[in-house]
Design a protein around this motif. Structure first.
Motif, mmCIF file in Angstrom:
data_model
loop_
_atom_site.group_PDB
_atom_site.id
_atom_site.type_symbol
_atom_site.label_atom_id
_atom_site.label_comp_id
_atom_site.label_asym_id
_atom_site.label_seq_id
_atom_site.Cartn_x
_atom_site.Cartn_y
_atom_site.Cartn_z
ATOM 1 N N ARG A 206 34.904 -21.205 41.151
ATOM 2 C CA ARG A 206 33.899 -21.600 40.156
ATOM 3 C C ARG A 206 34.314 -22.977 39.630
ATOM 4 N NH1 ARG A 206 35.391 -16.417 39.465
ATOM 5 N NH2 ARG A 206 36.765 -16.897 37.699
ATOM 6 N N VAL A 207 33.537 -23.981 39.993
ATOM 7 C CA VAL A 207 33.945 -25.374 39.809
ATOM 8 C C VAL A 207 33.340 -25.971 38.549
ATOM 9 C CG1 VAL A 207 34.001 -27.674 40.852
ATOM 10 C CG2 VAL A 207 34.074 -25.623 42.317
ATOM 11 N N ALA A 208 34.198 -26.507 37.692
ATOM 12 C CA ALA A 208 33.761 -27.248 36.512
ATOM 13 C C ALA A 208 34.021 -28.730 36.742
ATOM 14 C CB ALA A 208 34.496 -26.774 35.267
ATOM 15 N N MET A 209 32.983 -29.533 36.587
ATOM 16 C CA MET A 209 33.109 -30.983 36.674
ATOM 17 C C MET A 209 33.382 -31.496 35.258
ATOM 18 S SD MET A 209 32.560 -31.481 39.907
ATOM 19 C CE MET A 209 31.996 -33.159 40.238
ATOM 20 N N LEU A 210 34.617 -31.910 35.028
ATOM 21 C CA LEU A 210 35.066 -32.200 33.672
ATOM 22 C C LEU A 210 34.669 -33.595 33.198
ATOM 23 C CD1 LEU A 210 38.617 -30.602 33.512
ATOM 24 C CD2 LEU A 210 36.394 -29.565 33.013
ATOM 25 N N SER A 211 34.475 -33.678 31.884
ATOM 26 C CA SER A 211 34.123 -34.931 31.233
ATOM 27 C C SER A 211 34.502 -34.819 29.763
ATOM 28 C CB SER A 211 32.616 -35.183 31.373
ATOM 29 O OG SER A 211 32.224 -36.349 30.673
ATOM 30 N N PHE A 212 34.287 -35.889 28.995
ATOM 31 C CA PHE A 212 34.451 -35.799 27.542
ATOM 32 C C PHE A 212 33.147 -35.349 26.881
ATOM 33 C CE2 PHE A 212 33.347 -40.268 28.379
ATOM 34 C CZ PHE A 212 32.270 -40.465 27.522
ATOM 35 N N PRO A 262 25.082 -22.821 26.936
ATOM 36 C CA PRO A 262 24.472 -21.499 27.087
ATOM 37 C C PRO A 262 23.710 -21.383 28.410
ATOM 38 C CG PRO A 262 23.301 -22.824 25.447
ATOM 39 C CD PRO A 262 24.561 -23.547 25.763
ATOM 40 N N GLY A 263 23.896 -20.261 29.067
ATOM 41 C CA GLY A 263 23.208 -20.032 30.334
ATOM 42 C C GLY A 263 23.955 -20.506 31.564
ATOM 43 N N SER A 264 25.080 -21.193 31.379
ATOM 44 C CA SER A 264 25.868 -21.678 32.519
ATOM 45 C C SER A 264 26.672 -20.536 33.125
ATOM 46 C CB SER A 264 26.821 -22.786 32.076
ATOM 47 O OG SER A 264 27.735 -23.116 33.112
ATOM 48 N N GLU A 265 26.659 -20.434 34.455
ATOM 49 C CA GLU A 265 27.463 -19.402 35.120
ATOM 50 C C GLU A 265 28.912 -19.841 35.304
ATOM 51 O OE1 GLU A 265 26.347 -18.442 39.124
ATOM 52 O OE2 GLU A 265 26.254 -20.535 39.772
ATOM 53 N N ILE A 266 29.212 -21.096 34.979
ATOM 54 C CA ILE A 266 30.566 -21.632 35.138
ATOM 55 C C ILE A 266 31.280 -21.765 33.805
ATOM 56 C CG2 ILE A 266 31.937 -23.571 35.982
ATOM 57 C CD1 ILE A 266 30.524 -21.936 38.162
ATOM 58 N N ALA A 267 30.560 -22.201 32.775
ATOM 59 C CA ALA A 267 31.192 -22.458 31.473
ATOM 60 C C ALA A 267 31.931 -21.222 30.972
ATOM 61 C CB ALA A 267 30.132 -22.887 30.462
ATOM 62 N N GLY A 268 33.194 -21.441 30.613
ATOM 63 C CA GLY A 268 34.040 -20.360 30.142
ATOM 64 C C GLY A 268 34.648 -19.512 31.236
#
Length: 336
Positions: A206-212, A262-268
């Protein structure tokens, strides 16, 4: 069973042929002896046979005879490989004389053996620079289909099971491409997810593309790059589970992810973290390693059609031993 033990077990389950072109180097030969004793991989050692056997005897290494030992200056297939190398690099001005010289170089010879399907992967760097390791790999083996950007992933093993995959995360890129554009960043995402599968054993990267920024909370061109890279990664691999842009806490902490995205399958729920640039990736993994006491394994090079991995010149015997197992796991995946 810990992650390292799992990687070794996977390597043992389907032995691959790994080239060690620095066989005259003490740590490399010692690690090779241990790999052979533990039956982790079939090894091809490149070096002067007299020097290799003398070093093995001096160090009491009793399993080296199980390896295939190739003398780069007296290899029966040298002319055949030189002819092929000249053909492969003809448009770049390669002459047969230059090709004959290069196939005597253990790093080039190893890559040519892989090119002709005599081996599945290679490890060097105990004596060589990263450039010396990558140059023959990119000239001969080249990048994987659809990939033009080589990158490096780091396995991060923490004592925080609530994060990542029971405390394990994969970071990329931490080693190669300083300032990737959106297209390169998308490739890094796809390759890092693949490393998470083949090496870390993640069934569900499960890939998160990180940013500030998270979902437009800030506006800047570097945020736009991450958003575009996320879109391109989905096009490159439609099956990829990915979202961005996400701040690190939104990627890792369920309560924060629910609030910010909200609604993201990746967030958290992320277990693969893709950094927006090498500067961030290198700083991030070293901070996690030092301040959180995490174990960092890598960097693991990715994006090459067959695995070629790079050691630090300050590496230990254990580093080489583990990287053989990692390279073997990558090699299995590359054949699929």
């Amino acid at each position: 069973m810990g992650l390292i033990e799992q990687i070794i077990a996977r390597a043992k389950s389907n032995k691959q042929r790994i080239v060690l072109p620095e066989a005259e180097e003490e740590r490399t030969l010692t690690a090779a002896d241990r790999v052979l004793a533990d039956d982790i991989a079939d090894l091809i050692l490149i070096g002067n046979p007299e020097k290799v056997h003398a070093l093995a005897k001096e160090k009491g290494l009793t399993h080296i005879d199980k390896a295939t030992l190739i003398d780069p200056l007296n290899y029966e297939k040298s002319e055949e490989l030189a002819q092929l190398l000249q053909k492969l690099r003809e448009k770049k001005g390669m002459t047969i004389e230059k090709a004959r010289e290069l196939v005597k170089d253990p790093l080039y010879l190893g890559c040519m053996i892989i090119k002709t399907e005599g081996a599945d992967g290679q490890i060097s760097g105990a004596l060589s620079t990263t450039g010396e390791t990558l140059r023959p790999a990119l000239q001969i083996i080249k990048c994987a289909p659809g990939i033009t950007c080589v990158s490096g992933a780091m396995l991060m093993i923490t004592d925080k099971p609530e994060y990542g995959e029971n405390g394990v995360l994969v970071f990329g890129d931490v080693a190669v491409t300083p300032m990737p554009d959106a297209n390169q960043l998308s490739q890094i995402a796809v390759c890092t997810a693949q490393t998470a599968k083949s090496v870390a054993g993640f069934a569900d990267p499960r890939v998160a593309m990180l940013s500030f920024s998270t979902k437009g909370s800030a506006s800047h061109e570097v945020v736009d790059k991450v958003v575009e890279a996320t879109k391109l990664a989905k096009e490159l691999d439609p099956s990829l589970k990915i979202d961005g842009e996400l701040q690190a806490d939104a990627a890792l902490v369920p309560s924060v992810g629910t609030k910010k995205a909200p609604g993201s399958e990746i967030a958290g729920k992320a277990n693969v973290l893709v950094m927006p640039c090498l500067e961030v990736g290198n700083i991030a993994y070293k901070l996690v390693q030092r301040l959180a006491g995490a174990t960092a394994i890598g960097p693991i090079l990715q994006g090459i059609a067959r695995p070629v991995n790079d050691l630090s010149r300050g590496c230990s015997v254990e580093d080489i031993y583990y990287l053989v197992a990692i390279t073997a796991c990558q090699a299995m995946d590359a054949k699929k």
